[in-house]
Design a protein around this motif. Structure first.
Motif, PDB file in Angstrom:
ATOM      1  N   PHE A  31       0.829  -1.212   0.000  1.00  0.00           N
ATOM      2  CA  PHE A  31       0.000   0.000   0.000  1.00  0.00           C
ATOM      3  C   PHE A  31       0.859   1.257   0.000  1.00  0.00           C
ATOM      4  CE2 PHE A  31      -2.403  -3.404   2.019  1.00  0.00           C
ATOM      5  CZ  PHE A  31      -3.503  -3.484   1.179  1.00  0.00           C
ATOM      6  N   ASN A  32       2.020   1.166  -0.642  1.00  0.00           N
ATOM      7  CA  ASN A  32       2.971   2.279  -0.757  1.00  0.00           C
ATOM      8  C   ASN A  32       3.419   2.815   0.601  1.00  0.00           C
ATOM      9  OD1 ASN A  32       2.995   2.172  -3.594  1.00  0.00           O
ATOM     10  ND2 ASN A  32       1.124   3.378  -3.681  1.00  0.00           N
ATOM     11  N   LYS A  65      -3.754   1.553  -6.508  1.00  0.00           N
ATOM     12  CA  LYS A  65      -4.993   2.095  -5.935  1.00  0.00           C
ATOM     13  C   LYS A  65      -4.749   3.068  -4.785  1.00  0.00           C
ATOM     14  CE  LYS A  65      -9.297   0.454  -3.877  1.00  0.00           C
ATOM     15  NZ  LYS A  65     -10.062  -0.713  -3.470  1.00  0.00           N
ATOM     16  N   TRP A  66      -3.646   2.895  -4.070  1.00  0.00           N
ATOM     17  CA  TRP A  66      -3.388   3.681  -2.863  1.00  0.00           C
ATOM     18  C   TRP A  66      -2.289   4.699  -3.087  1.00  0.00           C
ATOM     19  CZ3 TRP A  66      -6.707   2.724   1.029  1.00  0.00           C
ATOM     20  CH2 TRP A  66      -7.390   1.515   0.990  1.00  0.00           C
ATOM     21  N   TYR A  67      -2.467   5.884  -2.511  1.00  0.00           N
ATOM     22  CA  TYR A  67      -1.377   6.868  -2.497  1.00  0.00           C
ATOM     23  C   TYR A  67      -0.322   6.367  -1.516  1.00  0.00           C
ATOM     24  CZ  TYR A  67       1.100  10.972  -0.794  1.00  0.00           C
ATOM     25  OH  TYR A  67       2.063  11.831  -0.363  1.00  0.00           O
ATOM     26  N   SER A  68      -0.685   6.238  -0.234  1.00  0.00           N
ATOM     27  CA  SER A  68       0.231   5.704   0.769  1.00  0.00           C
ATOM     28  C   SER A  68      -0.538   5.368   2.031  1.00  0.00           C
ATOM     29  CB  SER A  68       1.323   6.721   1.108  1.00  0.00           C
ATOM     30  OG  SER A  68       2.153   6.210   2.142  1.00  0.00           O
ATOM     31  N   SER A  69      -0.153   4.266   2.636  1.00  0.00           N
ATOM     32  CA  SER A  69      -0.754   3.882   3.918  1.00  0.00           C
ATOM     33  C   SER A  69       0.021   4.474   5.089  1.00  0.00           C
ATOM     34  CB  SER A  69      -0.799   2.352   4.042  1.00  0.00           C
ATOM     35  OG  SER A  69       0.503   1.816   3.975  1.00  0.00           O
ATOM     36  N   CYS A 105      -7.068  15.137  -4.583  1.00  0.00           N
ATOM     37  CA  CYS A 105      -7.431  13.753  -4.300  1.00  0.00           C
ATOM     38  C   CYS A 105      -8.787  13.484  -4.925  1.00  0.00           C
ATOM     39  CB  CYS A 105      -7.454  13.484  -2.798  1.00  0.00           C
ATOM     40  SG  CYS A 105      -8.611  14.498  -1.883  1.00  0.00           S
ATOM     41  N   ALA A 109     -11.509   9.769  -1.531  1.00  0.00           N
ATOM     42  CA  ALA A 109     -10.276   9.567  -0.766  1.00  0.00           C
ATOM     43  C   ALA A 109     -10.555   9.737   0.726  1.00  0.00           C
ATOM     44  CB  ALA A 109      -9.205  10.565  -1.202  1.00  0.00           C
TER      45      ALA A 109
END
Length: 137
Positions: A31-32, A65-69, A105, A109
């Motif tokens: 998830f980055n 799908k994710w920017y960052s977790s 975003c 988001a």
């Protein structure tokens, strides 16, 4: 084109062209989530962009799908700096969004500050700076 003057960092892709530097978090399987090396690489890429007179904008994005977790907690416990949690707190005074002039975003988001659920206290004044820096909705 890849940014030749920025060292390669696992999980981070940096490219430059036509006045745009793109910094892409590239660990979609995690998830980055950010590692220490990625934080250092982002800093180096931002410094290089600041010194590049042709750079007009820096895009910070994520693969998939994710920017960052957020932080990769397993990496942080394995690679604690010499100064321990205190140094970690000083080096990570702001989340990545705090460094941005503008954040785009999608309309679905979500943003989460997981400090309490992780048994941590928020960084200094975070609960006040978040609405001031990012707005209240």
């Amino acid at each position: 084109a890849p940014a030749a003057d920025v060292a390669e960092v696992a999980g981070l892709d940096v490219s430059r062209g036509e006045g745009v530097t793109t910094i892409k978090l590239n660990r979609p399987d995690k998830f980055n989530a950010l590692t220490w090396d990625m934080y250092k690489g982002i800093g180096n890429a931002l410094n290089a962009a600041a010194e590049d007179t042709s750079c007009r904008i820096v895009v910070l994005t994520g693969e998939g799908k994710w920017y960052s977790s957020g932080n990769d907690l397993s990496n942080f416990t394995k690679n604690m700096p010499e100064g321990g949690p205190e140094e970690m707190a000083l080096n990570a005074q702001h989340t990545l969004n705090d460094f941005c002039d503008l954040v785009y975003c999608t309309d679905n988001a979500t943003f989460k500050t997981p400090f309490v659920s992780l048994g941590q206290s928020p960084r200094g004044m975070f609960q006040l700076s978040l609405p001031q820096d990012n707005g209240v909705r």
